[in-house]
Design an enzyme around this catalytic site. Structure first.
Site, PDB file in Angstrom:
ATOM      1  N   HIS A   1       8.383 -27.133  -0.960  1.00 29.44           N
ATOM      2  CA  HIS A   1       7.811 -28.309  -1.611  1.00 29.44           C
ATOM      3  C   HIS A   1       6.630 -27.941  -2.496  1.00 29.44           C
ATOM      4  CE1 HIS A   1      10.281 -31.206   0.679  1.00 29.44           C
ATOM      5  NE2 HIS A   1      10.406 -30.135   1.435  1.00 29.44           N
TER       6      HIS A   1
ATOM      7  N   GLU B   1       0.823  -1.215   0.000  1.00 32.03           N
ATOM      8  CA  GLU B   1       0.000   0.000   0.000  1.00 32.03           C
ATOM      9  C   GLU B   1       0.851   1.256   0.000  1.00 32.03           C
ATOM     10  OE1 GLU B   1      -2.858   0.229   3.215  1.00 32.03           O
ATOM     11  OE2 GLU B   1      -4.489  -0.448   1.940  1.00 32.03           O
TER      12      GLU B   1
ATOM     13  N   LYS C   1     -14.360   0.380  -3.638  1.00 28.55           N
ATOM     14  CA  LYS C   1     -15.421   0.803  -2.709  1.00 28.55           C
ATOM     15  C   LYS C   1     -16.510   1.550  -3.463  1.00 28.55           C
ATOM     16  CE  LYS C   1     -12.508   1.485   1.364  1.00 28.55           C
ATOM     17  NZ  LYS C   1     -11.956   2.488   2.252  1.00 28.55           N
TER      18      LYS C   1
HETATM   19  O1  PA5 Z   1      -3.637   1.053   6.105  1.00 22.27           O
HETATM   20  C1  PA5 Z   1      -4.710   1.546   5.838  1.00 22.27           C
HETATM   21  O2  PA5 Z   1      -4.856   2.778   5.825  1.00 22.27           O
HETATM   22  C2  PA5 Z   1      -5.918   0.715   5.489  1.00 22.27           C
HETATM   23  O3  PA5 Z   1      -5.578  -0.623   5.423  1.00 22.27           O
HETATM   24  C3  PA5 Z   1      -7.007   0.885   6.531  1.00 22.27           C
HETATM   25  O4  PA5 Z   1      -6.483   0.563   7.789  1.00 22.27           O
HETATM   26  C4  PA5 Z   1      -8.216   0.007   6.223  1.00 22.27           C
HETATM   27  O5  PA5 Z   1      -8.728   0.354   4.970  1.00 22.27           O
HETATM   28  C5  PA5 Z   1      -9.277   0.166   7.293  1.00 22.27           C
HETATM   29  O6  PA5 Z   1      -9.658   1.490   7.423  1.00 22.27           O
HETATM   30  P1  PA5 Z   1     -10.398   1.992   8.705  1.00 22.27           P
HETATM   31  O7  PA5 Z   1      -9.509   1.803   9.871  1.00 22.27           O
HETATM   32  O8  PA5 Z   1     -10.703   3.437   8.432  1.00 22.27           O
HETATM   33  O9  PA5 Z   1     -11.664   1.172   8.840  1.00 22.27           O
END
Ligand code: PA5
Length: 439
Positions: free
Chosen positions: A303, A282, A417
Site C-alpha cells: 500500500h 557489504e 570514519k
Molecule cells: O560486518 C562488519 O564487519 C561490520 O559491520 C562490523 O561488524 C561493524 O563495523 C562493527 O565493528 P566492530 O565489531 O569492530 O565494532
C-alpha cells in the site's frame, strides 16, 4: 532440507539454458569458497563453525545468559553493524509480537549516533535493573564505545563498580583492541569474536548467541539448523541445491536488474531483512559492482511501495521469503449480517488470505516486469532460523565469487570514519582535518 528455492516465476526473464550454462562457473565459485582459496580466505572461519566451535565457551554463554535472566530485567546490547544485526534479526524473528509473560527486555544501543536516543535510554534505565553486553570485534568502533562509556557510568552509579563488573559482558577480539584492555582491567567476563569471522558472518558466535540465549531461545536448535545447512550446502548437486541456485539466479538477474528486494509477509522478519541487506551489501557492493539489496514488508508496503514495484522503473527483481506454516492461525467466521461483506471468507484460515495475497502479488509483479524468486521456509523457529541465516551466508559467498569480488572485506566503511575523526579533531588526523575544514 529446511529451505526450498523456486525460480519458476523468473523464467520469463532468464532461460533454463542460461541457468544450465552457469553451472560450471557457479561450481567453481562454490569450490573457491569451500576450498578457502579465494580472496578474503582468512575470514572463512564461519564455514565450519557449526562443527568446530568452542564448546567450553558455548557452555559459558549458556551460564551467563541464565545469570543475566536471573539478575536483570533488561539486557542492553551495545554494538553496531555485524555486532548487533544478527542478534536483533534472530530475536525479533523468534519473539512474540506481544509479550504476555514478563520476559527479559532487550534493548540495542551503540548502533546510532542519536543524542536523543542515548539520553532517553539513560533516563529509561535509571530505575531498571540491567546488564550490559558490549560487542565490538575491533574494540575501537566509535558508536558502541561512546554508548558503553555512558551506560557503564550509569550502571556503576546504580550498583557500584564491583557489582557492575559482574553485570558487564564483553564480546571482543581475543587479544587486541581497547575493549579487550578495558575488560581485562575491569575484570569483565569476556567472550571471543574469532579472528577469522567478520561481523556480518558472526551471528552464531558469542556475538549473537549471548543476547539470543539471554532472551530464552534455544541456541542448540539454532546451531543444529546451521549445522544441517552446512551439511546440505556441501553435498547437494547444483540442480538440487537452493544455496547454489539462489546464487546463480540472482547473478543472472543482476545483470539486467541492479536491485534485489527481499520481501516477507511476516513483519517480525524485518530485521532478518536488515541483516541480509548488510550481508549482501557489504559483501558484494564493491569495485563498482553488486546488486543493491532492498527490503519490503508486505502487505504493509503493497500500500506504499507496491505502486513503484508494479509500475515504476524496471530496475528490480523480488525474492520472496515464503513462510509455509504460520506460528499462529485462526479460521474466519460468518456474521449474521454481512455488513463488512467479508462472509465470503467464512471457513478460510487467516493465513490462506496471506498466501493468496502472496500468489496474487507475485503474478501481478511478474506481469509488470519484475522477475520473482521464492525462498520457501517451513516455519519460524530456532532450527529454521539457524538454517536460513547459514543459507544466506553460503549463497552470498558463492554470489560474490561469481561476481569476482572479495566477500569478506569492507574497505568502503572506513571513508566516513576518517572524515568523522578528522572533523572531531581526533589526534593523528590533523592534516585531513585542515583539508576538510577548508572544503
Ligand atoms: O560486518 C562488519 O564487519 C561490520 O559491520 C562490523 O561488524 C561493524 O563495523 C562493527 O565493528 P566492530 O565489531 O569492530 O565494532
Amino acid at each position: 532440507m529446511a529451505i526450498k528455492f523456486n525460480y519458476q516465476h523468473a523464467l520469463n526473464f532468464v532461460k533454463e539454458q542460461d541457468i544450465k550454462n552457469l553451472k560450471k562457473e557457479t561450481l567453481e565459485a562454490c569450490n573457491t569458497l569451500v576450498s578457502k582459496s579465494g580472496e578474503g580466505n582468512s575470514f572463512l572461519g564461519w564455514l565450519d563453525y557449526p562443527v568446530n566451535h568452542d564448546l567450553d565457551e558455548y557452555d559459558r554463554i549458556k551460564k551467563a545468559a541464565a545469570k543475566i535472566r536471573k539478575d536483570s530485567d533488561v539486557l542492553v546490547v551495545i554494538g553496531i553493524g555485524g555486532s548487533y544485526l544478527g542478534a536483533k534479526a534472530v530475536i525479533e524473528g523468534l519473539k512474540k509480537y506481544f509479550n504476555l509473560e514478563k520476559e527479559l527486555e532487550i534493548i540495542f544501543a551503540g548502533n546510532n549516533l542519536s543524542s536523543t536516543y542515548m539520553v532517553e535510554l539513560l533516563k529509561y534505565l535509571e530505575n531498571k535493573s540491567f546488564s550490559i553486553n558490549v560487542i565490538s570485534k575491533s574494540g575501537t568502533t566509535t558508536e558502541p564505545a561512546i554508548a558503553f562509556r555512558l551506560l557503564k557510568e550509569l550502571l556503576e552509579k546504580k550498583v557500584g563498580k564491583h557489582e557492575a563488573a559482574k553485570r558487564i559482558y564483553a564480546t571482543t577480539d581475543a587479544k587486541k583492541g581497547a575493549l579487550r584492555v578495558l575488560a581485562t582491567e575491569e575484570g569483565y567476563e569476556t567472550f571471543i569474536v574469532p579472528d577469522d569471522i567478520g561481523g556480518r558472518y558472526s551471528w552464531f558466535t558469542a556475538v549473537g548467541l549471548l543476547p539470543i540465549a539471554s532472551c530464552g531461545f534455544d541456541i542448540d536448535q539454532l546451531m543444529k539448523g546451521s549445522f544441517d545447512a552446512r551439511n546440505d550446502s556441501l553435498h547437494l548437486a547444483y540442480e538440487e541445491s537452493p544455496f547454489l541456485q539462489y546464487a546463480a539466479l540472482r547473478h543472472l538477474l543482476g545483470k539486467h536488474y541492479p536491485v534485489e528486494i527481499l520481501v516477507s509477509y511476516e513483519p517480525k522478519m524485518a530485521y532478518v531483512a536488515e541483516w541480509w541487506k548488510q550481508l549482501f551489501g557489504e559483501s558484494e557492493g564493491k569495485d563498482n559492482k553488486g546488486i543493491y539489496p532492498a527490503s519490503l514488508i508486505y502487505s504493509t508496503d503493497l500500500h506504499s511501495m507496491g505502486q513503484f514495484v508494479q509500475e515504476g522503473s524496471r530496475i528490480m527483481f523480488e525474492t520472496v521469503l515464503n513462510i509455509l506454516n504460520p506460528n499462529e492461525d485462526l479460521v474466519m467466521k460468518e456474521e449474521k449480517v454481512d455488513l463488512d461483506q467479508l462472509n465470503y471468507l467464512k471457513g478460510k484460515h487467516f493465513d490462506e488470505v496471506t498466501k493468496q495475497a502472496l500468489k496474487g502479488t507475485v503474478l501481478a509483479h511478474v506481469d509488470g516486469g519484475v522477475p520473482n524468486l521464492e525462498i520457501l521456509m517451513d516455519k519460524i523457529d530456532e532450527y529454521n532460523m539457524g538454517y536460513l541465516l547459514y543459507f544466506f551466508m553460503f549463497s552470498c559467498g558463492v554470489s560474490c565469487y561469481l561476481t569476482k569480488v572479495n566477500p569478506f572485506n569492507q574497505p568502503g566503511v572506513e571513508s566516513y570514519k576518517r572524515n568523522m575523526f578528522a572533523l572531531l579533531d581526533k589526534p593523528g588526523y590533523e592534516e585531513l582535518s585542515k583539508e576538510l575544514k577548508n572544503k
